[in-house]
Design a protein around this motif. Structure first.
Motif, PDB file in Angstrom:
ATOM      1  N   UNK A   8       0.832  -1.054   0.029  1.00  9.79           N
ATOM      2  CA  UNK A   8      -0.050   0.048   0.044  1.00  9.79           C
ATOM      3  C   UNK A   8       0.705   1.353   0.095  1.00  9.79           C
ATOM      4  N   UNK A   9       2.102   1.118   0.264  1.00 14.76           N
ATOM      5  CA  UNK A   9       3.076   2.221   0.276  1.00 14.76           C
ATOM      6  C   UNK A   9       3.150   2.963  -1.173  1.00 14.76           C
ATOM      7  N   UNK A  10       3.153   4.283  -1.185  1.00 14.48           N
ATOM      8  CA  UNK A  10       3.183   4.904  -2.660  1.00 14.48           C
ATOM      9  C   UNK A  10       4.673   4.387  -3.133  1.00 14.48           C
ATOM     10  N   UNK A  11       4.888   4.549  -4.470  1.00 14.55           N
ATOM     11  CA  UNK A  11       6.138   4.291  -4.991  1.00 14.55           C
ATOM     12  C   UNK A  11       7.631   4.997  -4.452  1.00 14.55           C
ATOM     13  N   UNK A  12       7.258   6.245  -3.926  1.00 17.13           N
ATOM     14  CA  UNK A  12       8.291   7.019  -3.313  1.00 17.13           C
ATOM     15  C   UNK A  12       8.701   6.484  -1.933  1.00 17.13           C
ATOM     16  N   UNK A  33      10.523   3.135  -2.437  1.00 13.21           N
ATOM     17  CA  UNK A  33      11.913   3.587  -2.852  1.00 13.21           C
ATOM     18  C   UNK A  33      12.787   3.806  -1.792  1.00 13.21           C
ATOM     19  N   UNK A  34      12.196   4.654  -0.954  1.00 11.18           N
ATOM     20  CA  UNK A  34      12.820   5.091   0.143  1.00 11.18           C
ATOM     21  C   UNK A  34      13.131   3.918   1.270  1.00 11.18           C
ATOM     22  N   UNK A  35      12.467   3.080   1.219  1.00 11.56           N
ATOM     23  CA  UNK A  35      12.755   1.654   2.187  1.00 11.56           C
ATOM     24  C   UNK A  35      13.883   1.000   1.454  1.00 11.56           C
ATOM     25  N   UNK A  36      13.956   0.982   0.244  1.00 13.31           N
ATOM     26  CA  UNK A  36      14.950   0.133  -0.267  1.00 13.31           C
ATOM     27  C   UNK A  36      16.235   1.041  -0.218  1.00 13.31           C
ATOM     28  N   UNK A  37      16.091   2.135  -0.226  1.00 14.72           N
ATOM     29  CA  UNK A  37      17.651   3.074  -0.122  1.00 14.72           C
ATOM     30  C   UNK A  37      17.828   2.669   1.518  1.00 14.72           C
ATOM     31  N   UNK A  97      -2.064  -1.967  -8.401  1.00 12.82           N
ATOM     32  CA  UNK A  97      -2.347  -1.135  -9.612  1.00 12.82           C
ATOM     33  C   UNK A  97      -3.098   0.063  -9.188  1.00 12.82           C
ATOM     34  N   UNK A  98      -3.500   0.190  -7.911  1.00 14.60           N
ATOM     35  CA  UNK A  98      -4.394   1.157  -7.430  1.00 14.60           C
ATOM     36  C   UNK A  98      -3.423   2.218  -6.549  1.00 14.60           C
ATOM     37  N   UNK A  99      -2.459   1.678  -6.300  1.00 11.64           N
ATOM     38  CA  UNK A  99      -1.330   2.587  -5.614  1.00 11.64           C
ATOM     39  C   UNK A  99      -0.427   3.423  -6.264  1.00 11.64           C
ATOM     40  N   UNK A 100      -0.468   4.579  -5.928  1.00  8.08           N
ATOM     41  CA  UNK A 100       0.445   5.814  -6.665  1.00  8.08           C
ATOM     42  C   UNK A 100       1.709   5.389  -6.544  1.00  8.08           C
ATOM     43  N   UNK A 101       2.329   5.479  -7.970  1.00  6.11           N
ATOM     44  CA  UNK A 101       3.703   5.265  -8.232  1.00  6.11           C
ATOM     45  C   UNK A 101       4.090   3.873  -8.197  1.00  6.11           C
ATOM     46  N   UNK A 102       3.130   2.835  -8.265  1.00  7.69           N
ATOM     47  CA  UNK A 102       3.301   1.358  -8.302  1.00  7.69           C
ATOM     48  C   UNK A 102       2.498   1.030  -9.437  1.00  7.69           C
ATOM     49  N   UNK A 103       2.879  -0.435  -9.749  1.00  6.53           N
ATOM     50  CA  UNK A 103       2.047  -1.017 -10.802  1.00  6.53           C
ATOM     51  C   UNK A 103       2.202  -2.444 -10.636  1.00  6.53           C
ATOM     52  N   UNK A 104       1.160  -3.064 -11.230  1.00 11.42           N
ATOM     53  CA  UNK A 104       1.236  -4.647 -11.361  1.00 11.42           C
ATOM     54  C   UNK A 104       2.316  -5.074 -12.157  1.00 11.42           C
ATOM     55  N   UNK A 105       3.131  -6.080 -11.886  1.00 11.20           N
ATOM     56  CA  UNK A 105       4.075  -6.862 -12.794  1.00 11.20           C
ATOM     57  C   UNK A 105       3.716  -8.183 -12.391  1.00 11.20           C
TER      58      UNK A 105
END
Length: 155
Positions: A23-27, A30-34, A109-117
């Motif tokens: 549910x976390x937005x893409x930003x 990405x911060x978690x990964x960093x 697909x419904x989370x900002x900055x994210x998408x299904x893969x």
């Protein structure tokens, strides 16, 4: 509380945790990964110097793999208590892992900055399959050791 209830509470709790991460937005993701890359740096392992720009990608995929590796183990333990059936417990667990991975990607697909893969569904399922293989091998070794123990009694 009965053991089976405890096992299912752990499964549901883990599924909620996966849902929260998704549910976390893409930003934020990405911060978690960093942050994970930073932690590895503190431990003396500079992922960026080893993998370059792939380090972020690898951390994300390792997270997917690990989440579903753990989910498989929790599911197997809960289903085994319910069904008390060896291979069926493995089968049901991997099927649920796959279906939950699919639903997780649909949710993204419904989370900002994210998408299904679909690739992520495969990584998730591979995490579950790896847990399956490890647990299956351990179960076979235990069965073999138990069988040898019983056979030595008859000699």
């Amino acid at each position: 509380m009965k053991k089976k209830h405890k096992e299912w509470i752990l499964v549901l709790g883990w599924m909620v945790l996966i849902f929260m991460f998704s549910s976390q937005p893409g930003e934020v993701s990405s911060g978690n990964n960093k942050f994970v890359i930073y932690l590895f740096n503190l431990l003396g392992l500079n992922l960026n110097s080893i993998f370059g720009t792939l380090s972020d990608f690898l951390v994300r995929k390792a997270a997917h793999f690990t989440e579903y590796f753990i989910l498989f183990i929790l599911l197997y333990r809960a289903i085994r208590v319910e069904k008390n059936a060896g291979i069926k417990s493995f089968t049901y667990s991997i099927l649920i892992v796959f279906l939950y991975a699919c639903s997780d990607e649909f949710h993204q697909a419904f989370v900002p900055g994210r998408g299904p893969a679909f690739r992520d569904v495969m990584v998730d399922t591979c995490g579950g399959l790896t847990a399956f293989l490890i647990m299956y091998i351990v179960t076979l070794k235990k069965s073999s050791a138990s069988m040898k123990k019983h056979l030595t009694k008859f000699k």
